[in-house]
Scaffold this motif. Structure first.
Motif, PDB file in Angstrom:
ATOM      1  N   GLY A  38       0.801  -1.224   0.000  1.00  0.00           N
ATOM      2  CA  GLY A  38       0.000   0.000   0.000  1.00  0.00           C
ATOM      3  C   GLY A  38       0.827   1.264   0.000  1.00  0.00           C
ATOM      4  N   GLU A  39       1.951   1.237   0.731  1.00  0.00           N
ATOM      5  CA  GLU A  39       2.754   2.449   0.924  1.00  0.00           C
ATOM      6  C   GLU A  39       3.352   2.975  -0.378  1.00  0.00           C
ATOM      7  N   ILE A  40       3.870   2.094  -1.195  1.00  0.00           N
ATOM      8  CA  ILE A  40       4.611   2.524  -2.377  1.00  0.00           C
ATOM      9  C   ILE A  40       3.826   2.303  -3.669  1.00  0.00           C
ATOM     10  N   GLN A  41       3.097   1.200  -3.749  1.00  0.00           N
ATOM     11  CA  GLN A  41       2.602   0.747  -5.047  1.00  0.00           C
ATOM     12  C   GLN A  41       1.607   1.705  -5.705  1.00  0.00           C
ATOM     13  N   ASN A  42       0.694   2.282  -4.940  1.00  0.00           N
ATOM     14  CA  ASN A  42      -0.308   3.171  -5.540  1.00  0.00           C
ATOM     15  C   ASN A  42       0.340   4.395  -6.170  1.00  0.00           C
ATOM     16  N   GLY A  43       1.294   5.011  -5.451  1.00  0.00           N
ATOM     17  CA  GLY A  43       2.005   6.160  -5.994  1.00  0.00           C
ATOM     18  C   GLY A  43       2.851   5.774  -7.198  1.00  0.00           C
ATOM     19  N   TRP A  44       3.431   4.583  -7.134  1.00  0.00           N
ATOM     20  CA  TRP A  44       4.243   4.070  -8.240  1.00  0.00           C
ATOM     21  C   TRP A  44       3.401   3.976  -9.513  1.00  0.00           C
ATOM     22  N   LEU A  45       2.215   3.361  -9.385  1.00  0.00           N
ATOM     23  CA  LEU A  45       1.345   3.184 -10.552  1.00  0.00           C
ATOM     24  C   LEU A  45       0.879   4.526 -11.099  1.00  0.00           C
ATOM     25  N   GLU A  46       0.553   5.470 -10.222  1.00  0.00           N
ATOM     26  CA  GLU A  46       0.088   6.777 -10.692  1.00  0.00           C
ATOM     27  C   GLU A  46       1.180   7.494 -11.483  1.00  0.00           C
ATOM     28  N   GLU A  47       2.433   7.366 -11.055  1.00  0.00           N
ATOM     29  CA  GLU A  47       3.532   7.988 -11.798  1.00  0.00           C
ATOM     30  C   GLU A  47       3.714   7.335 -13.178  1.00  0.00           C
TER      31      GLU A  47
ATOM     32  N   SER B  67      -6.401  -1.359 -15.729  1.00  0.00           N
ATOM     33  CA  SER B  67      -6.540   0.047 -15.342  1.00  0.00           C
ATOM     34  C   SER B  67      -7.226   0.865 -16.422  1.00  0.00           C
ATOM     35  N   GLU B  68      -7.820   1.981 -16.000  1.00  0.00           N
ATOM     36  CA  GLU B  68      -8.506   2.891 -16.922  1.00  0.00           C
ATOM     37  C   GLU B  68      -7.549   3.410 -17.996  1.00  0.00           C
ATOM     38  N   GLU B  69      -6.292   3.639 -17.610  1.00  0.00           N
ATOM     39  CA  GLU B  69      -5.303   4.191 -18.540  1.00  0.00           C
ATOM     40  C   GLU B  69      -5.008   3.252 -19.707  1.00  0.00           C
ATOM     41  N   MET B  70      -5.287   1.969 -19.521  1.00  0.00           N
ATOM     42  CA  MET B  70      -4.972   0.993 -20.569  1.00  0.00           C
ATOM     43  C   MET B  70      -6.194   0.598 -21.401  1.00  0.00           C
ATOM     44  N   LYS B  71      -7.317   1.240 -21.184  1.00  0.00           N
ATOM     45  CA  LYS B  71      -8.552   0.867 -21.879  1.00  0.00           C
ATOM     46  C   LYS B  71      -8.462   1.036 -23.397  1.00  0.00           C
ATOM     47  N   GLU B  72      -7.647   2.007 -23.855  1.00  0.00           N
ATOM     48  CA  GLU B  72      -7.544   2.269 -25.294  1.00  0.00           C
ATOM     49  C   GLU B  72      -6.577   1.308 -25.992  1.00  0.00           C
ATOM     50  N   PHE B  73      -5.911   0.463 -25.207  1.00  0.00           N
ATOM     51  CA  PHE B  73      -4.969  -0.515 -25.774  1.00  0.00           C
ATOM     52  C   PHE B  73      -5.708  -1.846 -25.908  1.00  0.00           C
ATOM     53  N   ASP B  74      -6.075  -2.200 -27.147  1.00  0.00           N
ATOM     54  CA  ASP B  74      -6.983  -3.339 -27.346  1.00  0.00           C
ATOM     55  C   ASP B  74      -6.274  -4.676 -27.539  1.00  0.00           C
ATOM     56  N   ARG B  75      -4.917  -4.655 -27.565  1.00  0.00           N
ATOM     57  CA  ARG B  75      -4.152  -5.899 -27.640  1.00  0.00           C
ATOM     58  C   ARG B  75      -3.042  -5.864 -26.592  1.00  0.00           C
ATOM     59  N   THR B  76      -2.892  -6.948 -25.883  1.00  0.00           N
ATOM     60  CA  THR B  76      -1.857  -7.046 -24.847  1.00  0.00           C
ATOM     61  C   THR B  76      -1.160  -8.402 -24.937  1.00  0.00           C
ATOM     62  N   CYS B  77       0.129  -8.388 -24.645  1.00  0.00           N
ATOM     63  CA  CYS B  77       0.922  -9.620 -24.553  1.00  0.00           C
ATOM     64  C   CYS B  77       1.712  -9.543 -23.247  1.00  0.00           C
ATOM     65  N   ILE B  78       1.474 -10.494 -22.364  1.00  0.00           N
ATOM     66  CA  ILE B  78       2.054 -10.437 -21.019  1.00  0.00           C
ATOM     67  C   ILE B  78       2.775 -11.749 -20.712  1.00  0.00           C
ATOM     68  N   TYR B  79       4.006 -11.615 -20.210  1.00  0.00           N
ATOM     69  CA  TYR B  79       4.826 -12.773 -19.865  1.00  0.00           C
ATOM     70  C   TYR B  79       5.440 -12.528 -18.486  1.00  0.00           C
ATOM     71  N   VAL B  80       5.111 -13.370 -17.513  1.00  0.00           N
ATOM     72  CA  VAL B  80       5.648 -13.193 -16.167  1.00  0.00           C
ATOM     73  C   VAL B  80       6.184 -14.538 -15.664  1.00  0.00           C
TER      74      VAL B  80
END
Length: 394
Positions: A22-31, A73-86
């Protein structure tokens, strides 16, 4: 006819985001989202290292939530294709790298394909693909942990690389997520110039470049971005910082091994100037690393220069990206654990540089900087490169 695609590349060592979520992650994502809103990319590549942090066995579920938060996230709504590897499969010691790569394609970007390393051909990117866990057998990513025999004298750790290959409007690109070895001991790093750790990183980076340029598939322009763990030349830097100081060495009684080196100011009542231990680098004039974005210290940043025949980098105009305080009240202060350094970098082949559009129509055409300079982002500040990629419709 040339077309132009706005690209945002980001590298972030996220190892300290998962202990105090909680301490770091929310601010990190907003930046991160601020950076995306400002630069308006059509293609985003996010390269993460140390997914799950040091306690990855405990925190891997939190890491998976972190990726889901970005994806939905709302910021990624306009990106209609994603490729994720973790790579979260920490039980597989022989292959676990703790690397994560996320790619987002905006709905306005029509012509994009991704390489299948099995069939050795490109396929159009459609919809959302997400691989979390073991990436063995995933055809669109090439992942490798550094072999154990690469450095028999050091602890085998979760370091390696992950490559994806793309075509954007007929322009091919390799994007490589990379994590190299750190300096385990400040005292050992001080022993020689270059240090033994620097030599290891040189070998590792050469290994990766050789792998991505070998004959298994046709060579393409490439971007390498990740935590290279590049450090300033510690021995030369310390000699400069302490030129008018006396040296006091403390040794262990048992084996006479040096455990602390203190540099005392000769003309100031022997006040401590710098103290170094295995995991301590306490310099009283820490502001030198921030003044003018640390520009005076760039001459000690030598590790990338060994590869200038094959790779280049935009000019660095930001302060060292590591090791920042993890106290959210001290976002611009460095910890006294390591000598500050530009660990997090975005490098490119000379052929990739040829496709960056440098004509400045409406402001800065190429931006290389940190994310969240005035916000606690963990011990590493993420680094980004925003540019317009020259591509061809034919």
């Amino acid at each position: 006819m040339d077309t132009f695609t706005n690209v945002l590349l980001v590298t972030a060592n996220v190892g300290s985001l998962f202990n105090n979520v909680g301490e770091i992650q929310n601010g990190w994502l907003e930046e991160l989202y601020k950076t995306i809103r400002k630069h308006k990319p059509q293609f985003i590549a996010l390269h993460f290292q140390e997914v799950g942090g040091k306690d990855y066995m405990v925190n891997m579920d939190k890491a998976e939530d972190f990726f889901s938060n970005i994806e939905s996230s709302e910021e990624m709504k306009e990106f209609d294709r994603t490729c994720i590897y973790v790579d979260t499969q920490f039980q597989a010691e022989d292959s676990f790298t703790a690397l994560g790569s996320m790619y987002f394609i905006h709905k306005t970007l029509k012509n994009i394909c991704q390489y299948d390393f099995n069939v050795k051909d490109f396929k159009a990117v459609v919809g959302q693909t997400k691989y979390v866990g073991s990436l063995d057998g995933v055809a669109t990513v090439e992942k490798e942990k550094f072999p154990k025999n690469f450095w028999p004298d050091f602890k085998w750790s979760r370091k390696g690389y992950m490559r994806t290959r793309w075509i954007i409007h007929n322009q091919g690109l390799d994007l490589v997520n990379i994590h190299l070895f750190h300096d385990a001991s400040n005292l050992v790093a001080l022993n020689s110039s270059p240090s033994i750790y620097s030599a290891n990183r040189k070998n590792a980076l050469k290994y990766i470049i050789d792998r991505i340029l070998d004959s298994r598939c046709a060579a393409m322009p490439f971007f390498l971005f990740g935590d290279f763990n590049f450090r300033l030349d510690t021995r030369t830097l310390v000699q400069c910082l302490t030129i008018e100081a006396d040296v006091v060495k403390d040794v262990k009684d048992s084996n006479y091994e040096v455990e602390r080196i203190t540099f005392e100011e000769r003309d100031n009542d022997h006040q401590m100037l710098l103290q170094i231990e295995e995991k301590l680098f306490e310099y009283v004039h820490q502001a030198v690393f921030r003044e003018d974005n640390g520009r005076a210290l760039l001459k000690y940043d030598k590790e990338v220069t060994l590869f200038h025949d094959v790779i280049r980098e935009e000019d660095i105009t930001f302060p060292p990206s590591y090791p920042y305080s993890e106290d959210h009240c001290k976002p611009r202060q460095y910890m006294n654990t390591r000598c500050p350094a530009w660990c997090d970098r975005i490098l490119m082949s000379h052929t990739a540089n040829d496709f960056i559009n440098r004509r400045d129509y409406d402001g800065e055409s190429v931006v290389y900087n940190t994310i969240g300079p005035n916000v606690c982002m963990g011990d590493h500040k993420p680094v980004f490169l925003s540019f317009s990629l020259k591509t061809n419709n034919h």
